[in-house]
Enzyme design. Sequence first.
Site, mmCIF file in Angstrom:
data_model
loop_
_atom_site.group_PDB
_atom_site.id
_atom_site.type_symbol
_atom_site.label_atom_id
_atom_site.label_comp_id
_atom_site.label_asym_id
_atom_site.label_seq_id
_atom_site.Cartn_x
_atom_site.Cartn_y
_atom_site.Cartn_z
ATOM 1 N N CYS A 31 42.892 32.731 39.801
ATOM 2 C CA CYS A 31 43.264 33.136 41.165
ATOM 3 C C CYS A 31 42.044 33.658 41.928
ATOM 4 C CB CYS A 31 44.354 34.207 41.064
ATOM 5 S SG CYS A 31 44.748 35.045 42.607
ATOM 6 N N CYS A 34 42.478 37.016 43.691
ATOM 7 C CA CYS A 34 42.520 38.092 42.681
ATOM 8 C C CYS A 34 41.104 38.531 42.330
ATOM 9 C CB CYS A 34 43.218 37.613 41.409
ATOM 10 S SG CYS A 34 44.936 37.130 41.616
#
Length: 106
Positions: A31, A34
């Site tokens: 991600c 993230c």
Amino acid sequence: MPTKPVTDASFEEDVLKADKPVLVDFWADWCGPCKMIGPSLEEISDELAEKVTIAKMDIMENPGVPGEIGVQSIPLMVLFKDGKPVAQKLGAAPKSQLKQWLESEL
């Protein structure tokens, strides 16, 4: 204080039974957003160490808890107080916004 890794096995002890609020960052290695907020969360963890513990849970390695609480998108940050989720923030944001949001919820 650096962020604290949390697993399905340690979630109850580390988050639900914690003696102060815990912000759990649900994330995954693949991600991009993230990874963008990771350094900000490390800094905020140092700056607010007296008020809150910031924990990180990799949803790929620990699918149990994210499934139980309904994590559908990441990064998702959920603030737990006294063992209960009280606030959440979805998506990446600049450090200043993350910190302001967290402080307003503490």
